[in-house]
Write a protein that holds these residues in place. Structure first.
Motif, mmCIF file in Angstrom:
data_model
loop_
_atom_site.group_PDB
_atom_site.id
_atom_site.type_symbol
_atom_site.label_atom_id
_atom_site.label_comp_id
_atom_site.label_asym_id
_atom_site.label_seq_id
_atom_site.Cartn_x
_atom_site.Cartn_y
_atom_site.Cartn_z
ATOM 1 N N GLN A 192 37.183 33.465 45.944
ATOM 2 C CA GLN A 192 36.954 32.768 44.682
ATOM 3 C C GLN A 192 38.078 31.790 44.358
ATOM 4 O O GLN A 192 37.834 30.688 43.884
ATOM 5 N N ASN A 193 39.333 32.220 44.597
ATOM 6 C CA ASN A 193 40.447 31.322 44.280
ATOM 7 C C ASN A 193 41.143 30.759 45.515
ATOM 8 O O ASN A 193 42.109 30.002 45.393
ATOM 9 N N ASN A 223 42.956 32.286 47.784
ATOM 10 C CA ASN A 223 44.245 32.886 48.120
ATOM 11 C C ASN A 223 44.179 33.686 49.418
ATOM 12 O O ASN A 223 43.246 34.456 49.644
#
Length: 288
Positions: free
Chosen positions: A268-269, A271
């Motif tokens: 989602q991000n 990372n």
């Protein structure tokens, strides 16, 4: 303002390029179905070069009793013509033919440690090959069988383990290595132990969930929600480790071996976090 510098060396794990790797891929669903095509392609490429040099070739065995269902077509690497056919058979046949290699398959679930030990021992030559147990399953009971199998096999052989695990959007991939007969984490030969998924997440050994054979159809459908990007990311990171295990060479300064043992991710991000082969990091999970 002060900056702390970290001069601790990163250890390089010797992947023993001279030995063939036997990949026992357990699970041919959400992650395994995306991992297998890339693994098969690289095994085919590597084996062509290894045959010319007279080196032991790499092998693949896919293990899964599940068949392709309509619900799998949305998130797993199958197509409509595969419906109602065993997943391991589909992948072994399709990518074996596509890349001109023999891929073995076992259309059964792993239901005990003894079963897995017997399967691995039958698949590899202890003098020329190293087993690589690849966990693409979604239940901890099977991971317990894999953990116990590695412990038993380490009495006769070096053993790699690749494990992927994910939630809806996040996950981790862990590359464990246990040197044969070694009680010490670190060795001068570069054959040091790295944490397995059960070292990093010891709660797995409680094995509190159900085997695929114990799930009802409704439970199987809702117990592990999947996102296709998460599955594909886990497969990519699994392949990254598998690629290094096959291609790293201690005599090649640009690609000498494995310098990290795990990677976490969040789709989602965006990372990603790597866990380097530093004694201070490894000792958080393995205690001599």
């Amino acid at each position: 303002m002060s900056i702390k510098l970290d001069f601790e060396p990163v250890l390089t794990l010797n992947t023993q390029r001279d030995k063939g790797k036997v990949f026992i891929v357990i699970g041919a669903g959400g992650t395994g179905s995306y991992f297998l095509p890339q693994l098969a392609r690289q095994v085919a490429i590597q084996n062509r070069m290894r045959r010319m040099k007279g080196e032991p070739e790499h092998k693949i065995l896919v293990v899964d009793a599940d068949t392709v269902s309509l619900s799998n077509l949305n998130r797993q690497n199958f197509i409509e013509k595969d419906l109602d056919i065993n997943k391991a058979q589909v992948l072994a046949t399709r990518y074996g033919m596509a890349f001109g290699i023999n891929i073995a398959y076992l259309d059964k679930y792993i239901i005990s440690t003894d079963m897995l030990v017997d399967t691995v021992i039958a698949a590899f030559n202890v003098r020329e090959e190293i087993p690589v147990l690849v966990d693409c399953v979604d239940n901890n009971k099977t991971r317990v069988f894999i953990h116990e199998t590695i412990e038993r096999l380490s009495g006769i052989a070096d053993v790699f383990s690749l494990s992927s695990g994910n939630e809806l959007y996040t996950g981790q991939v862990v590359c464990g290595f246990v040197p044969r007969l070694s009680k010490s984490v670190y060795q001068d030969s570069g054959l040091f132990r790295t944490p397995s998924v059960t070292d990093m997440f010891p709660e797995i050994l409680e094995g509190g969930d159900k085997l695929p054979t114990e799930l009802s159809c409704d439970e199987a459908a809702i117990s592990h929600p999947q996102n296709i990007m998460t599955n594909m990311t886990a497969a990519m990171l699994l392949f990254s480790f598998a690629n290094l295990i096959m291609t790293a060479d201690t005599e090649d300064e640009t690609n000498p071996g494995l310098s990290y043992f795990a990677q976490t991710f969040d789709t989602q991000n965006g990372n990603f976090r790597r866990f380097p082969n530093k004694k201070s990091v490894i000792s958080q999970y393995i205690h001599e």
